[in-house]
Design an enzyme around this catalytic site. Structure first.
Site: not given
Length: 335
Positions: A241, A270, A289
């Site tokens: 994370r 993000e 991601h």
């Protein structure tokens, strides 16, 4: 009467069809160009009449849940549960299910891809070739560093960390150091992993890989002091994370040469802002991601999450529960 389920992330058609055979399904589809906030608002409104929900990538707040008196279970298509207030869900007796096993190997592949691509400058040099800069034999300016035989430090030796240790030790003959709340005796036996304090791991590792969940205790676990404790030729890898790393401190450390580079699949915000300094750094590999983003794994995650939800609504779920105390409480009441 069939339960009502809100779907707030696109599901494979076969998974959606199976859900429709077992529940009344409300599908939230974001309009093209719609903001993340608009989807969150729509989810909050839809939960009012829902018994369950399935999705990912939207923060589900206590305020949203407070408006949903029938809500019994939520199933997230992820292993991480940081988009939820777990204590609030537990207090309300709402089961939160997640998908911790099906993405382990794919995510470990991504982490090791970041190790290799950062060490061997794969992205940087691929762009160099495409830009027409390859005019003859390469020299030291294009050299990377070896991965095999180096020391990898894994912060968090759970499922994914263990799969990473297996790749490192058995595939690349790497020395494995790790930190973890509890000893991982299986990894110690199989891969020669050695449990150390974080400070020792940072000072000895050539690659520092973060594999812990985001909690109040792990937020900004890696800041300026920790980056300064690393070797100057070390590479930081984060595919857990983004907020586990103080991004401003990381940018400063990369700019100053405090560490050699970073391989990042996650960021504090993000999508990553287009003006982020990270995007202009040649010693940074930045991915969008993609940890578990393969066709096979994402389908398996959706299938697992759907099965989790149906089982939870029926009171039969016994695995993949992020707050198992809720299930224990409900079973105690049944006797």
């Amino acid at each position: 009467m069939l339960p009502t389920i809100v779907v707030y992330k696109k599901l494979p058609q076969d998974v959606l069809d199976d859900l429709r055979r077992q529940a009344q399904v409300v599908v939230l589809e974001a309009e093209p160009g719609a903001s993340h906030e608009a989807l969150a608002d729509a989810l909050g409104a839809a939960l009012v009449d829902a018994d369950g929900a399935i999705g990912a990538s939207v923060k589900v707040t206590p305020q949203m849940v407070a408006r949903a008196p029938r809500l019994k279970a939520i199933s997230t298509i992820s292993v991480g549960v940081d988009n939820f207030d777990l204590a609030d869900l537990t207090a309300r007796g709402i089961v939160l299910a997640h998908t911790p096993d099906v993405l382990t190997e794919s995510t470990a592949d991504t982490v090791f891809a970041l190790v290799l691509s950062s060490a061997r400058r794969v992205v940087d040099l691929a762009e160099w070739v495409k830009a027409g800069q390859w005019h003859g034999s390469i020299g030291p300016e294009q050299y990377g560093v070896d991965v095999h035989g180096k020391t990898i430090g894994i912060v968090g030796l759970g499922r994914i960390g263990g799969a990473l240790a297996r790749r490192a030790a058995l595939g690349f003959n790497m020395r494995v150091l790790y930190t973890n709340r509890h000893p991982n005796e299986a990894a110690e036996r199989a891969f020669g992993a050695r449990r150390v304090e974080l400070g020792e791991l940072l000072s000895q590792s050539d690659f520092v890989c973060l594999q812990v969940p985001l909690t109040p205790q792990t937020r900004h676990l890696i800041g300026a002091a920790e980056l300064h404790a690393m070797k100057r030729n070390a590479i930081l890898i984060n595919a857990s994370r983004g907020a586990i790393v103080d991004e401003a401190a990381l940018i400063e450390a990369l700019s100053a040469g405090t560490i050699a580079g970073a391989g990042l699949d996650v960021f504090e915000q993000e999508p990553l802002a287009t003006n982020s300094p990270l995007l202009s750094m040649r010693n940074v590999v930045a991915l969008p991601h993609i940890g578990s983003a393969t066709h096979e794994t994402r389908h398996a995650m959706a299938r697992c999450a759907a099965e989790n939800l149906i089982e939870a609504l029926a009171g039969r779920l016994t695995r993949n529960i992020a707050n198992p105390e809720v299930v224990a409480r409900l079973r105690a009441r049944a006797y």
